[in-house]
Design a protein around this motif. Sequence first.
Motif, PDB file in Angstrom:
ATOM      1  N   ILE C  72     -11.121   7.974   2.614  1.00 18.23           N
ATOM      2  CA  ILE C  72     -10.885   9.124   3.511  1.00 18.23           C
ATOM      3  C   ILE C  72      -9.843   8.689   4.544  1.00 18.23           C
ATOM      4  N   ALA C  73     -10.023   7.460   5.073  1.00 17.32           N
ATOM      5  CA  ALA C  73      -8.989   6.869   5.938  1.00 17.32           C
ATOM      6  C   ALA C  73      -8.224   5.849   5.103  1.00 17.32           C
ATOM      7  N   GLY C  74      -6.922   5.989   5.005  1.00 11.84           N
ATOM      8  CA  GLY C  74      -6.115   5.088   4.184  1.00 11.84           C
ATOM      9  C   GLY C  74      -4.946   4.491   4.952  1.00 11.84           C
ATOM     10  N   ILE C  75      -4.848   3.159   4.901  1.00  9.81           N
ATOM     11  CA  ILE C  75      -3.735   2.433   5.531  1.00  9.81           C
ATOM     12  C   ILE C  75      -2.928   1.788   4.408  1.00  9.81           C
ATOM     13  N   ARG C  76      -1.614   1.834   4.498  1.00  4.37           N
ATOM     14  CA  ARG C  76      -0.764   1.240   3.475  1.00  4.37           C
ATOM     15  C   ARG C  76       0.176   0.230   4.142  1.00  4.37           C
ATOM     16  N   ILE C  77       0.157  -1.012   3.653  1.00  2.00           N
ATOM     17  CA  ILE C  77       1.003  -2.063   4.224  1.00  2.00           C
ATOM     18  C   ILE C  77       2.033  -2.476   3.177  1.00  2.00           C
ATOM     19  N   MET C  78       3.317  -2.322   3.482  1.00  2.00           N
ATOM     20  CA  MET C  78       4.371  -2.647   2.525  1.00  2.00           C
ATOM     21  C   MET C  78       5.005  -4.010   2.839  1.00  2.00           C
ATOM     22  N   CYS C  79       5.223  -4.797   1.770  1.00  2.00           N
ATOM     23  CA  CYS C  79       5.785  -6.146   1.884  1.00  2.00           C
ATOM     24  C   CYS C  79       7.100  -6.205   1.100  1.00  2.00           C
ATOM     25  N   GLN C  80       7.970  -7.158   1.461  1.00  2.00           N
ATOM     26  CA  GLN C  80       9.204  -7.326   0.703  1.00  2.00           C
ATOM     27  C   GLN C  80       8.945  -8.050  -0.626  1.00  2.00           C
ATOM     28  N   PHE C  81       8.116  -9.104  -0.583  1.00  2.00           N
ATOM     29  CA  PHE C  81       7.892  -9.932  -1.770  1.00  2.00           C
ATOM     30  C   PHE C  81       6.409  -9.974  -2.140  1.00  2.00           C
ATOM     31  N   GLU C  82       6.131 -10.151  -3.437  1.00  2.00           N
ATOM     32  CA  GLU C  82       4.745 -10.221  -3.895  1.00  2.00           C
ATOM     33  C   GLU C  82       3.932 -11.281  -3.157  1.00  2.00           C
ATOM     34  N   ASP C  83       4.549 -12.433  -2.882  1.00  2.00           N
ATOM     35  CA  ASP C  83       3.834 -13.505  -2.165  1.00  2.00           C
ATOM     36  C   ASP C  83       3.304 -13.041  -0.811  1.00  2.00           C
ATOM     37  N   ASP C  84       4.068 -12.160  -0.176  1.00  2.00           N
ATOM     38  CA  ASP C  84       3.687 -11.697   1.165  1.00  2.00           C
ATOM     39  C   ASP C  84       2.335 -10.976   1.145  1.00  2.00           C
ATOM     40  N   ILE C  85       2.012 -10.341   0.005  1.00  2.00           N
ATOM     41  CA  ILE C  85       0.743  -9.606  -0.112  1.00  2.00           C
ATOM     42  C   ILE C  85      -0.425 -10.519   0.221  1.00  2.00           C
ATOM     43  N   TYR C  86      -0.363 -11.769  -0.270  1.00  2.98           N
ATOM     44  CA  TYR C  86      -1.479 -12.692  -0.045  1.00  2.98           C
ATOM     45  C   TYR C  86      -1.493 -13.227   1.389  1.00  2.98           C
ATOM     46  N   ARG C  87      -0.311 -13.267   2.011  1.00  2.00           N
ATOM     47  CA  ARG C  87      -0.290 -13.659   3.431  1.00  2.00           C
ATOM     48  C   ARG C  87      -0.919 -12.562   4.291  1.00  2.00           C
ATOM     49  N   VAL C  88      -0.640 -11.301   3.932  1.00  2.00           N
ATOM     50  CA  VAL C  88      -1.251 -10.189   4.668  1.00  2.00           C
ATOM     51  C   VAL C  88      -2.768 -10.216   4.470  1.00  2.00           C
ATOM     52  N   LEU C  89      -3.188 -10.508   3.234  1.00  2.00           N
ATOM     53  CA  LEU C  89      -4.614 -10.597   2.922  1.00  2.00           C
ATOM     54  C   LEU C  89      -5.286 -11.650   3.820  1.00  2.00           C
ATOM     55  N   GLU C  90      -4.634 -12.809   4.002  1.00  2.00           N
ATOM     56  CA  GLU C  90      -5.194 -13.855   4.872  1.00  2.00           C
ATOM     57  C   GLU C  90      -5.342 -13.360   6.306  1.00  2.00           C
ATOM     58  N   LEU C  91      -4.328 -12.592   6.761  1.00  7.24           N
ATOM     59  CA  LEU C  91      -4.372 -12.051   8.130  1.00  7.24           C
ATOM     60  C   LEU C  91      -5.563 -11.106   8.300  1.00  7.24           C
ATOM     61  N   ILE C  92      -5.861 -10.322   7.258  1.00  9.06           N
ATOM     62  CA  ILE C  92      -7.003  -9.399   7.333  1.00  9.06           C
ATOM     63  C   ILE C  92      -8.312 -10.195   7.319  1.00  9.06           C
ATOM     64  N   LYS C  93      -8.378 -11.207   6.451  1.00  6.21           N
ATOM     65  CA  LYS C  93      -9.606 -12.025   6.369  1.00  6.21           C
ATOM     66  C   LYS C  93      -9.872 -12.753   7.689  1.00  6.21           C
ATOM     67  N   ALA C  94      -8.797 -13.115   8.389  1.00 12.81           N
ATOM     68  CA  ALA C  94      -8.958 -13.845   9.655  1.00 12.81           C
ATOM     69  C   ALA C  94      -9.620 -12.982  10.724  1.00 12.81           C
ATOM     70  N   ARG C  95      -9.557 -11.656  10.585  1.00 16.63           N
ATOM     71  CA  ARG C  95     -10.202 -10.809  11.593  1.00 16.63           C
ATOM     72  C   ARG C  95     -11.510 -10.199  11.078  1.00 16.63           C
TER      73      ARG C  95
END
Lengths: 208, 208, 208, 208
Positions: C72-95
């Motif tokens: 119902i609530a959707g957030i979309r995060i766009m990255c330049q490179f596929e590797d960046d997806i996993y860095r964003v994932l780490e940032l989410i896990k850290a919080r």
Amino acid sequence: MRQWKNILIPYEQAIGELKVKFKAIRAEYRKRNEYSPIEFVTGRVKRVSSIIEKAKKYGIDEKNIEQEIEDIAGIRIMCQFEDDIYRVLELIKARDGKDLTIVYEKDYINNQKDSGYRSYHVIIRYPVQTAYGEKNILAEIQIRTLAMNFWATIEHSVNYKYKNDIPENIKLRLKKSAEAAHRLDEEMLKIRDEVINAQKLFELKSNT
Amino acid sequence: MRQWKNILIPYEQAIGELKVKFKAIRAEYRKRNEYSPIEFVTGRVKRVSSIIEKAKKYGIDEKNIEQEIEDIAGIRIMCQFEDDIYRVLELIKARDGKDLTIVYEKDYINNQKDSGYRSYHVIIRYPVQTAYGEKNILAEIQIRTLAMNFWATIEHSVNYKYKNDIPENIKLRLKKSAEAAHRLDEEMLKIRDEVINAQKLFELKSNT
Amino acid sequence: MRQWKNILIPYEQAIGELKVKFKAIRAEYRKRNEYSPIEFVTGRVKRVSSIIEKAKKYGIDEKNIEQEIEDIAGIRIMCQFEDDIYRVLELIKARDGKDLTIVYEKDYINNQKDSGYRSYHVIIRYPVQTAYGEKNILAEIQIRTLAMNFWATIEHSVNYKYKNDIPENIKLRLKKSAEAAHRLDEEMLKIRDEVINAQKLFELKSNT
Amino acid sequence: MRQWKNILIPYEQAIGELKVKFKAIRAEYRKRNEYSPIEFVTGRVKRVSSIIEKAKKYGIDEKNIEQEIEDIAGIRIMCQFEDDIYRVLELIKARDGKDLTIVYEKDYINNQKDSGYRSYHVIIRYPVQTAYGEKNILAEIQIRTLAMNFWATIEHSVNYKYKNDIPENIKLRLKKSAEAAHRLDEEMLKIRDEVINAQKLFELKSNT
């Protein structure tokens, strides 16, 4: 309603453009480290229900609404001091015939309404480039001090609650508060003058 | 300076989040067609030069600045009526221990400053999730009416021009305008009461 | 409908807050002159008509909608490179356990859908402070590259036009374009590696 | 530097106005429930350091910078499909001589650069009303697909890292990824055609 949604598109576009343009003036003064006569800017497109209500009240035929209701698009420019209102007016006049055309002015500062309302209104014609060509629309610019705006906001809520049929005792209260707002503007204006005079004095001393 | 730029990053983030949060309260009331005690919200991070100046003035050691200067991050909530200030205060207290923690309060409404300044201040602690982990910062929330805000803006400019050394005659002028602002708030409050009383009367009649 | 308007208020608030929070991460990296794994962020609340349609499709009872429809609530995060997806994932896990709680993850990068869809989804629980107290809502964060997002936008339009009943030949076309998007991401990733390798080589040389 | 800050003020204003104007086109199509050839719009004013660097590189005298550097103000319009680029071009041509004047065009779609760069550029003259009168500035509008934009963003970073002196092997990689981006656009265009053809077929059937 559906049809009105489309009619209002260029009005929404005009408000978007005019807000950006007047906010840019404030930004320009700030970037130059100069005093800005504009404190903040708001804008809105009248709701369809309010447009139709106003048309009925003044007996305006639906096909003439866009020519006769001048505040479908409304821009509001707030100033710190009464003097600033006239500086903003000069800025608008300087672009007359360029990106906008002034149609006429209404001076509710020197001729305040019976209700206590004070503001300077400028009705303009503004060309909008839409995906289907150019359209010229009417817009109303209201220029006022922060105190005038504060009072007008309250009066608007009261009017809305009483459906423009405000009881006499509340009308009186509103007038008294309009006077209090006016006194505040007068007191503020005196400070502005003193501050400017003090600065001039300082410069005179420095130059001798 | 360079170092300060990095120190201020979480403060900027906090201001961004707190502005969105308090603006959401206003949006919520509007969507429910209810009166919002919040009229508008602004926020700013203190400039580095002002932080250093304040630290010098109060003899604060540079390493204690973040603990002792409480308004590096500042949120300002403007209300239409004085009564609304206390409703906003209740809304803040209701989230104490949730997304923020109240440190202490300063009531400059009932205890106005000598200068004429009136506002309600709440100092909070607010957790920010940065790219390098959580950081708890201090922030100051100032709650005031539109008239109080108008006056405070002018006083701030005057103070800035005279570098906090305002001449006596201008101090007097500022006090007189503070009184005019206060009277305006009092007049406005009377209208609020009358409007609410009138509504209650109407509901009483409707229910009998 | 009216009732839904109120139900969705905290979801809109959550989107406002989460957009500000993830945009702040990007701003933080930029201010530190570091590479940001986040290129841009968008967010939206599902339309009431789409929520009801989805509930019908999956046989979800109306009273369970808020628990069972996770986007119902959707957030979309766009990255330049596929590797960046996993860095964003780490940032989410850290919080996780701080300002949000991770419920579960769906890895459509390593397990792409039959349609060709690729993205990493994280379902979170997020507490919102409303004017009527705290509410915990579910939200879906989609993390993807620019190319994945481009393809997904087109697929969404096609799905919308064919009401989820896409003809076989167009399904094939979509798959072919998904492959082209995937190849683009692979080519881009190679440049990223080369750029980083070249830099490492340079540093090695400098240090000997 | 100080002086440049003032020179750039009207450029910043132009970017603000042009962004609002092109975003309004997208909003207009959306409100009419029609397909918008514009997906999103960005804009920026060139940094002073980049302006001076470019002037040096091309041997431009400082007093001619505003006439000879055409992209001090830059607007970027992103489209989903290559065909949309030409529809956007028509929209710009339709307002030529109204709120802007086209100076000339550069077609890097049909004549792609050696690097692999593809985009359609339109150089315009745009009048800005400042607090000190009207000023005519040059601005560059870049129209491109999402894939072209993705590639151009990466190339820009690479160029920045290697200070425009990219090693041959990386140049090759960039070219290969430009081809991958081009293939993606071609695949996407085929879907667009199929979707539109399918719709036409549907309408033909309905009308017989």
